[in-house]
Motif scaffolding. Structure first.
Motif, short mmCIF file in Angstrom:
data_model
loop_
_atom_site.label_atom_id
_atom_site.label_comp_id
_atom_site.label_asym_id
_atom_site.label_seq_id
_atom_site.Cartn_x
_atom_site.Cartn_y
_atom_site.Cartn_z
N THR A 280 0.85 -1.49 0.12
CA THR A 280 -0.26 -0.20 -0.26
C THR A 280 1.28 1.12 -0.37
O THR A 280 1.99 1.25 0.43
N ILE A 281 0.33 2.20 -0.47
CA ILE A 281 1.23 3.55 -0.33
C ILE A 281 -0.07 5.07 -0.65
O ILE A 281 -1.09 4.75 -0.98
N ALA A 282 0.09 5.38 0.92
CA ALA A 282 -0.95 6.75 0.54
C ALA A 282 -0.10 8.09 0.07
O ALA A 282 1.44 8.58 0.64
N VAL A 283 -0.67 8.73 -0.90
CA VAL A 283 0.46 9.30 -1.36
C VAL A 283 -0.04 10.96 -0.52
O VAL A 283 -0.83 11.42 0.54
N ASP A 284 0.82 11.72 -0.87
CA ASP A 284 0.40 13.17 -0.30
C ASP A 284 0.11 14.14 -0.94
O ASP A 284 1.43 14.55 -1.55
N LEU A 285 -0.73 14.63 -1.53
CA LEU A 285 -1.65 15.47 -1.91
C LEU A 285 -0.95 17.29 -1.76
O LEU A 285 -1.08 17.41 -0.53
N PRO A 286 -0.07 17.86 -2.34
CA PRO A 286 0.19 19.11 -2.51
C PRO A 286 -1.30 20.57 -2.62
O PRO A 286 -0.21 20.84 -1.98
N GLY A 287 -2.51 19.90 -2.10
CA GLY A 287 -2.83 21.12 -2.00
C GLY A 287 -3.74 21.05 -0.85
O GLY A 287 -3.85 21.67 -1.05
N SER A 288 -3.16 19.81 0.21
CA SER A 288 -3.47 20.53 1.77
C SER A 288 -1.70 19.92 2.10
O SER A 288 -1.06 20.19 2.01
N GLY A 289 -1.80 21.05 3.23
CA GLY A 289 -0.85 21.62 3.96
C GLY A 289 -0.64 22.62 4.75
O GLY A 289 -1.49 23.44 4.84
N SER A 290 0.51 22.92 5.70
CA SER A 290 0.09 23.85 6.73
C SER A 290 0.92 25.15 6.03
O SER A 290 0.61 26.04 7.30
N ASP A 291 1.57 25.17 4.96
CA ASP A 291 2.13 26.82 4.35
C ASP A 291 1.59 27.26 3.69
O ASP A 291 1.48 26.01 2.04
N PRO A 292 0.99 28.32 3.12
CA PRO A 292 -0.67 28.23 2.22
C PRO A 292 0.53 28.53 1.01
O PRO A 292 -0.19 28.96 0.16
N ASP A 293 1.63 29.15 1.35
CA ASP A 293 2.41 29.37 -0.34
C ASP A 293 2.77 27.94 -0.92
O ASP A 293 3.18 28.38 -2.33
N ARG A 294 2.49 27.42 -0.30
CA ARG A 294 3.26 25.79 -1.00
C ARG A 294 2.27 25.43 -1.41
O ARG A 294 2.84 23.71 -1.72
N LEU A 295 1.07 25.76 -1.09
CA LEU A 295 -0.39 24.62 -1.73
C LEU A 295 -0.04 24.50 -2.87
O LEU A 295 -0.22 25.54 -3.72
#
Length: 242
Positions: A35-50
């Motif tokens: 299994t693999i769980a991806v980490d989507l760039p649309g979610s995150g703590s830094d709004p400048d990097r979303l």
């Protein structure tokens, strides 16, 4: 001489405001699968990097294409839009499973599918992102209080561009698609899920809240094993479905 069909790798796609952590408990109930769980760039703590929908779709597409062998994609909530956009040209995808997820058609966005107005439990922040109010009530109604509080603390921001991004050529028109309706969901109403499920080949129901991978990982794992086993002998690429 025939060769046994290998078990597919399961790729999990989280929903808005969430991350790969949302799948950790469920993955422990599926030890027979890679299994693999991806980490989507649309979610995150830094709004400048979303990122936006296309950034999320690109990451999922690259992940799936990098896997040697058949793949089943399980997409939750907003992750369904990501899978719908990403998987059309991924020939090793055996099946896409929408878990109480959006399944947009061409030209549709999540924002449009919720009526062009975000729910009252979503707050737009000053940095052009969004956050969730009352996540325990909306997402984790069937979880234990301790687990619900822990999950709520993990939530991050979600870019508005990801929610507003439109799908171009939906994967559910080409791939075997299964929908799991969660009948106790308070984030995506079961009636809306029924509309999306009509775009899929097969529909199942689970008496669960919006996050069964947390609240009922054992029951969801049993259902996924059944759904994947039923579809395993099928081809990677069926005929186009209108």
């Amino acid at each position: 001489m025939s060769h046994p069909i290998p078990d597919p790798t399961i790729v999990f796609v989280h929903g808005a405001w969430h991350g790969p952590w949302a799948w950790d408990q469920l993955r422990r109930y599926l030890p027979a699968f890679d299994t693999i769980a991806v980490d989507l760039p649309g979610s995150g703590s830094d709004p400048d990097r979303l990122g936006g929908l296309q950034d999320d779709a690109d990451l999922l597409r690259d992940t799936v294409r990098g896997i040697d062998g058949p793949v089943v994609v399980v997409a939750h909530s907003y992750g369904g839009a990501v899978a719908t956009e990403a998987l059309t040209d991924c020939p090793n995808v055996q099946q896409v499973i929408y878990l109480t997820a959006f399944a947009p058609d061409a030209g549709e966005s999540v924002h449009q599918l919720v009526g062009g107005q975000l729910p009252n439990w979503v707050t737009i922040t000053d940095d052009n992102a969004s956050e969730v109010r009352h996540p325990i009530r909306v997402f984790y109604g069937d979880c234990s209080p301790r687990l619900a509080r822990w999950a709520a603390r993990q939530l991050t921001k979600q870019s508005l561009s990801s929610i507003q991004g439109q799908v171009t050529d939906p994967a559910w028109r080409y791939l075997p698609a299964t929908y799991i309706i969660c009948t106790r969901d308070r984030a995506i109403h079961p009636a809306a899920q029924a509309v999306f499920s009509a775009r899929c080949d097969e529909v199942h129901r689970l008496r669960a809240d919006h996050s069964p991978m947390l609240s009922q990982p054992d029951a969801l794992a049993d259902l996924l094993r059944t759904v994947i086993a039923c579809d395993a002998p099928g081809p990677y690429r069926p005929a186009h479905r209108g």
